[in-house]
Design a protein around this motif. Structure first.
Motif, PDB file in Angstrom:
ATOM      1  N   ASN C 128       0.845  -1.195   0.000  1.00 18.59           N
ATOM      2  CA  ASN C 128       0.000   0.000   0.000  1.00 18.59           C
ATOM      3  C   ASN C 128       0.879   1.243   0.000  1.00 18.59           C
ATOM      4  OD1 ASN C 128      -1.842   2.012   0.358  1.00 18.59           O
ATOM      5  ND2 ASN C 128      -2.628   1.288   2.342  1.00 18.59           N
ATOM      6  N   ASN C 129       0.951   1.932  -1.139  1.00 22.76           N
ATOM      7  CA  ASN C 129       1.729   3.174  -1.212  1.00 22.76           C
ATOM      8  C   ASN C 129       0.817   4.388  -1.235  1.00 22.76           C
ATOM      9  OD1 ASN C 129       0.746   3.026  -3.771  1.00 22.76           O
ATOM     10  ND2 ASN C 129       2.721   2.667  -4.763  1.00 22.76           N
ATOM     11  N   LEU C 130      -0.460   4.159  -0.967  1.00 24.04           N
ATOM     12  CA  LEU C 130      -1.432   5.233  -0.772  1.00 24.04           C
ATOM     13  C   LEU C 130      -1.760   6.017  -2.043  1.00 24.04           C
ATOM     14  CD1 LEU C 130      -0.012   6.713   2.589  1.00 24.04           C
ATOM     15  CD2 LEU C 130      -1.781   4.965   2.345  1.00 24.04           C
ATOM     16  N   ILE C 131      -1.348   5.493  -3.201  1.00 27.41           N
ATOM     17  CA  ILE C 131      -1.464   6.311  -4.416  1.00 27.41           C
ATOM     18  C   ILE C 131      -1.428   5.405  -5.649  1.00 27.41           C
ATOM     19  CG2 ILE C 131       1.013   6.654  -4.919  1.00 27.41           C
ATOM     20  CD1 ILE C 131      -0.849   9.737  -4.577  1.00 27.41           C
ATOM     21  N   TYR C 132      -1.930   5.901  -6.780  1.00 27.56           N
ATOM     22  CA  TYR C 132      -1.658   5.231  -8.059  1.00 27.56           C
ATOM     23  C   TYR C 132      -0.323   5.744  -8.546  1.00 27.56           C
ATOM     24  CZ  TYR C 132      -6.225   3.133  -8.581  1.00 27.56           C
ATOM     25  OH  TYR C 132      -7.330   2.351  -8.422  1.00 27.56           O
ATOM     26  N   ALA C 133       0.692   4.927  -8.441  1.00 27.40           N
ATOM     27  CA  ALA C 133       2.038   5.395  -8.735  1.00 27.40           C
ATOM     28  C   ALA C 133       2.390   5.214 -10.214  1.00 27.40           C
ATOM     29  CB  ALA C 133       3.032   4.658  -7.860  1.00 27.40           C
ATOM     30  N   MET C 134       2.118   4.020 -10.749  1.00 28.80           N
ATOM     31  CA  MET C 134       2.513   3.728 -12.132  1.00 28.80           C
ATOM     32  C   MET C 134       1.931   4.744 -13.115  1.00 28.80           C
ATOM     33  SD  MET C 134       4.095   1.451 -14.094  1.00 28.80           S
ATOM     34  CE  MET C 134       4.121  -0.275 -13.651  1.00 28.80           C
ATOM     35  N   THR C 135       0.726   5.205 -12.824  1.00 29.76           N
ATOM     36  CA  THR C 135       0.067   6.121 -13.751  1.00 29.76           C
ATOM     37  C   THR C 135       0.305   7.587 -13.410  1.00 29.76           C
ATOM     38  OG1 THR C 135      -1.904   5.758 -12.414  1.00 29.76           O
ATOM     39  CG2 THR C 135      -1.777   4.564 -14.504  1.00 29.76           C
ATOM     40  N   GLY C 136       1.076   7.847 -12.361  1.00 33.50           N
ATOM     41  CA  GLY C 136       1.491   9.223 -12.137  1.00 33.50           C
ATOM     42  C   GLY C 136       0.913   9.928 -10.919  1.00 33.50           C
ATOM     43  N   GLY C 137       0.446   9.182  -9.936  1.00 39.21           N
ATOM     44  CA  GLY C 137       0.100   9.820  -8.661  1.00 39.21           C
ATOM     45  C   GLY C 137      -1.339  10.263  -8.515  1.00 39.21           C
ATOM     46  N   GLN C 138      -2.258   9.418  -8.963  1.00 39.30           N
ATOM     47  CA  GLN C 138      -3.676   9.753  -8.794  1.00 39.30           C
ATOM     48  C   GLN C 138      -4.217   9.193  -7.468  1.00 39.30           C
ATOM     49  OE1 GLN C 138      -2.521   8.055 -11.588  1.00 39.30           O
ATOM     50  NE2 GLN C 138      -2.276   9.889 -12.856  1.00 39.30           N
ATOM     51  N   THR C 139      -5.405   9.667  -7.102  1.00 41.93           N
ATOM     52  CA  THR C 139      -6.037   9.242  -5.858  1.00 41.93           C
ATOM     53  C   THR C 139      -6.339   7.746  -5.885  1.00 41.93           C
ATOM     54  OG1 THR C 139      -7.110  11.396  -5.801  1.00 41.93           O
ATOM     55  CG2 THR C 139      -7.948   9.723  -4.272  1.00 41.93           C
TER      56      THR C 139
END
Lengths: 385, 197, 298
Positions: C128-139
């Motif tokens: 759990n990194n609290l974010i959509y990381a691969m796609t660029g930091g979405q909620t």
């Protein structure tokens, strides 16, 4: 190889297409099915759920069609032969996993008992309007195999072919039934297990450590392994190289997609299952598939009674489209008449393959019932004129 | 057997589909012939209209639908009203005579009545009226051997109800044999309720 | 942290060296979880030929590709249903689902709760990194309130999921949470679940320095470790209803649930045996898929 007797209900039966489809899958060795209830297809998995515990295997009712359509892929990599069954809206939900199965070369069968659409459409009434979706529904470029039965007997027979093709070419096969064929009850003769020929899983003969999971054999199809056998392989929906590892570049894409298409395209002739009658001397050939072929038969008989020279060509394999056969028909006949329970899908393929050599007359129908035979007769008359 | 179109209709819960299945099964499995059965339900699972069509033949059936039935079996007034006009000239109309009142004489048809529900009740189970009807159908039409139909009945019902259903079949069959004889001279002289004017 | 820096990296034998370097950013916590996972594989002495890793899509979804095990990189959100089919077809496999919070709880949320309900024998590791990381930091459904994301540029205002509570409520047999600071505890939990039958769920809070930390002015990977160290409190057996996360508040870690519920295949076997007696054929006891054909081939 021969069929496993435990799955073969040898004998003469009076069952509907949905039930026969299930028996075909069992005879073909399918021991895993996942499904989500949807009319008019559910009887297939209902029968599977009732039969499989005494044969050895698993049915699981998943939480939706997305889950069903990928649970079967997991089961295949676990060593089973597997299929799922759905109709219209569920088929739409399964599209991503048809692409995943094509990309990962996972042999499996998707059954679609077609009903009227789009959207919820006509849940209990027939259509043949998912034919293009079966071909193109997932994103990206791929080839697919689709078979189209027109009777319960053929639901049994062609289901075995569907599994055989899926194993031989390592591709998902679309089994395109329709509501009428699914719910029509007829005599179904199930042969003895030793009379049923099955194409075995293309399992690698290489030892762990020597296997490149996606290294094609001569026919461009790679051999596979199953999880738990020590191969430690990787499977991905990303564009990948022959080791199965992601390869994010145009060259790898061209190589992989080219092979995935070519392995099926070059087999088109042996994949083309069809039935034809009196096409050589015909002025008009009626080209149809599924339930419409049986309605067209009445129209053809009526036309012949009135003295017209009418041939019949029935597609059992719809994809890959049998271009060569349609070209042959177009070269001999004046016109090709294409009735189907949609507003014009396969007729476009016929036009493309005929390439102007014969007139092509569609007989569209939005679904909900079959054609009136008289409507097809009119089209035959018009085409013959 | 030459190609024969049969429609069996009534309301949901009467076992219309099972009756059609028995006929189809008798033709396919116990008579080495062919049959195609298609069905349509009303919107409700029970009580709505229910109709099944069977085409039987000695060759595979191509066109699967019934357009001009040779035989119509009706177990409800609605089914009678709706489907009788489809019947072929000279066709056979078999009615559940307590459920159906003929709205007019049918001089162009051969009409036979049977109190199937009452006969079923005599056996203690109203639900076997469909099988009584099958027996009656078998005797009147002579389309399929009695034994083929009997086996098809035995094969189509749960084991616990096999005996009951076989008795229902025999009862309908016997009734049909009698009625068939009685009615050969003038099929319009029906033992039915008065016609609606 | 000293264990991680031992001269011979314990992960090495489990990695596909030919696939290095990996795609993860400097300071990303996913590699740390893989490290602990490798340790758990060693300690648990599982037969590595019988372990399969299934991932979905996203940064954590790439774990499958780097581990030298049978590994499946599936579609977005569908790792669990794929794993369900895999496990049912070959019950002898230890099937591990290794994926991210967005994959498992947003697009794949329905599958997670149903797999937990069935209590099917899957080991689910959720990074759990609290974010959509691969796609660029979405909620993500885990992003805590007020955190800035690219799709919530003024701060997130929708409530986040409490993952352990959700997993427990849906029926998981085992639920734990650690952070990438807790490498040993995490490895121990991972080891434990190999011996635990049923649906097991381990949440690992893991920093995304590039898209979460930086955008929320929370520093880099090292700052995240400090934050985890200072803010986490171990409460084994804590009621999962009390372990929800906030942006700056306490992080309750520990093993929250370890209970025995009948597993899916046992339930299936019991039911069929009850109804069918000797007629039931348990395919888990059969030779492996003789109906499939195979080596003796075409």
């Amino acid at each position: 190889m021969e069929a496993d007797p435990r799955g073969v209900l040898t004998g003469v039966h009076f069952i509907d297409g949905d039930h026969a489809c299930c028996e075909g899958a069992l005879a073909a060795g399918a021991r895993f099915a996942a499904g989500y209830p949807i009319t008019p297809s559910t009887e297939v998995v209902e029968r599977f759920a009732s039969r499989i515990p005494t044969i050895g295997g698993t049915f699981i009712q998943m939480e939706d069609e997305l889950a069903s359509s990928i649970a079967i892929l997991g089961a295949v990599w676990g060593g089973a032969k597997a299929f799922t069954v759905t109709s219209g809206p569920g088929f739409s939900l399964m599209m991503e996993h048809i692409g995943y199965a094509a990309m990962t070369e996972t042999p499996c069968v998707f059954v679609n008992v077609q009903r009227g659409g789009p959207s919820t459409g006509l849940p209990t009434l027939p259509a043949q309007a998912d034919m293009m979706q079966a071909r193109w529904g997932s994103h990206g470029d791929y080839e697919i195999i689709a078979l189209c039965p027109n009777s319960p007997q053929e639901c049994f027979d062609l289901m075995i072919e569907a599994f055989n093709f899926s194993e031989q070419y390592r591709t998902p096969v679309m089994f395109m039934m329709d509501e009428v064929v699914g719910h029509m009850t007829e005599k179904v003769v199930i042969p003895a297990p030793d009379r049923i020929r099955l194409y075995p899983r293309r399992h690698t003969r290489k030892a762990p450590g020597e296997l490149n999971l996606y290294e094609p054999e001569e026919d461009l199809v790679p051999a596979m392994a199953h999880a738990g056998e020590g191969y430690r392989f990787h499977v991905t929906g990303l564009t990948h190289d022959e080791r199965g590892y992601p390869a994010m570049n145009a060259r790898a894409q061209d190589r992989l997609i080219g092979r995935l298409q070519e392995k099926i395209r070059r087999a088109a002739e042996s994949l083309a299952l069809f039935e034809e009658e009196a096409v050589e001397e015909a002025d008009v050939v009626v080209i149809s598939y599924g339930i419409t072929s049986r309605v067209a038969q009445r129209a053809i008989d009526m036309a012949r009674e009135s003295g017209l020279r009418v041939g019949k060509f029935r597609l059992k394999t719809v994809w890959p489209f049998p271009d060569a056969h349609i070209r042959r028909l177009a070269a001999g006949a004046r016109a090709l008449v294409v009735p189907e329970l949609n507003r014009g899908q396969i007729v476009r393929e016929v036009e493309r393959a005929a390439a102007g050599a014969a007139r092509v007359v569609g007989v569209p129908h939005a679904g909900g019932s079959v054609h009136r035979p008289e409507r097809i007769l009119e089209a035959i008359r018009e085409a013959a004129a | 057997m030459s190609l024969t179109e049969i429609r069996i209709a009534g309301f949901g819960g009467q076992g219309v589909i099972l009756a059609a299945q028995v006929v189809g099964k008798a033709a396919c499995i116990y008579q080495d012939g062919y049959a195609t059965m298609t069905q349509s339900f009303g919107p409700e699972a029970r009580g709505g209209s229910s109709s099944a069509q069977v085409v039987i033949a000695s060759e595979p059936v191509l066109y699967p639908y019934v357009t001009r039935p040779d035989v119509l079996v009706v177990m409800s007034q609605e089914a009678y009203t709706r489907f009788t006009p489809e019947l072929k000239d000279g066709g056979m109309l078999l009615v559940e005579e307590d459920m159906v009142r003929l709205s007019q004489p049918h001089s162009n048809l051969k009409v036979y009545g049977v109190p199937a529900t009452r006969l079923a009740e005599e056996l203690g189970k109203r639900m076997v009226l469909n099988i009584v009807m099958v027996g009656f159908f078998g005797a009147i039409t002579g389309l399929l051997p009695q034994e083929a139909l009997r086996q098809a009945v035995a094969d189509s019902v749960p084991a616990a109800f096999r005996e009951l259903n076989l008795r229902a079949f025999e009862k309908g069959y016997e009734y049909g044999l009698q009625k068939g004889l009685e009615n050969t001279e003038d099929v319009r002289l029906l033992p039915l309720h008065s016609f609606d004017e | 942290m000293s264990e991680v820096l031992t001269p011979v990296n314990p992960v090495e034998p489990f990695l596909r060296a030919e696939r290095m370097p990996h795609i993860w950013c400097p300071g990303c916590g996913i590699g740390t979880t893989v490290n602990s996972f490798a340790r758990a594989l060693i300690e648990s002495k599982v037969d590595l030929d019988r372990v399969a890793i299934v991932s979905g899509i996203g940064c954590t979804g790439r774990v499958a590709g780097y581990l030298k095990l049978d590994s499946f990189h599936t579609t977005h959100g569908r790792a669990i249903p794929f794993a369900t089919g895999l496990k049912l077809a070959n019950p002898a496999l230890q099937v591990v689902v290794y994926s991210g919070d967005g994959d498992l709880f947003a697009i794949g949320g329905n599958h997670l709760i149903h797999a937990a309900r069935r209590n099917i024998d899957l080991k689910v590791i959720c990074v759990n990194n609290l974010i959509y990381a691969m796609t660029g930091g979405q909620t993500a459904p885990t992003t805590p309130g007020a955190a800035i994301t690219t799709t919530a540029p003024y701060g997130v205002y929708e409530p986040a999921f409490n993952l352990p509570a959700l997993a427990e409520a849906a029926g998981a047999s085992y639920v734990a949470r650690w952070t990438t600071f807790h490498v040993r505890q995490m490895a121990r939990s991972m080891q434990e679940v190999f011996a635990k039958k049923g649906f097991c769920f381990i949440e690992v809070l893991s920093p995304c320095p590039t898209l979460y930390q930086r955008r929320n002015k929370m520093g880099d990977g090292l700052d995240a470790m400090k934050f985890y160290k200072e803010h986490s409190r171990t409460r084994n057996g804590a009621p999962t209803g009390e372990v929800g996360l906030t942006r700056d508040g306490e992080i309750v870690v520990g093993k929250f649930v370890d209970r025995d519920r009948p597993e899916f295949r046992d339930l299936m076997r019991d039911r069929f045996t009850h109804q069918l007696g000797d007629r039931y054929v348990d395919d888990a006891e059969m030779a492996e898929h003789p109906h499939c054909g195979g080596e003796d081939g075409a």
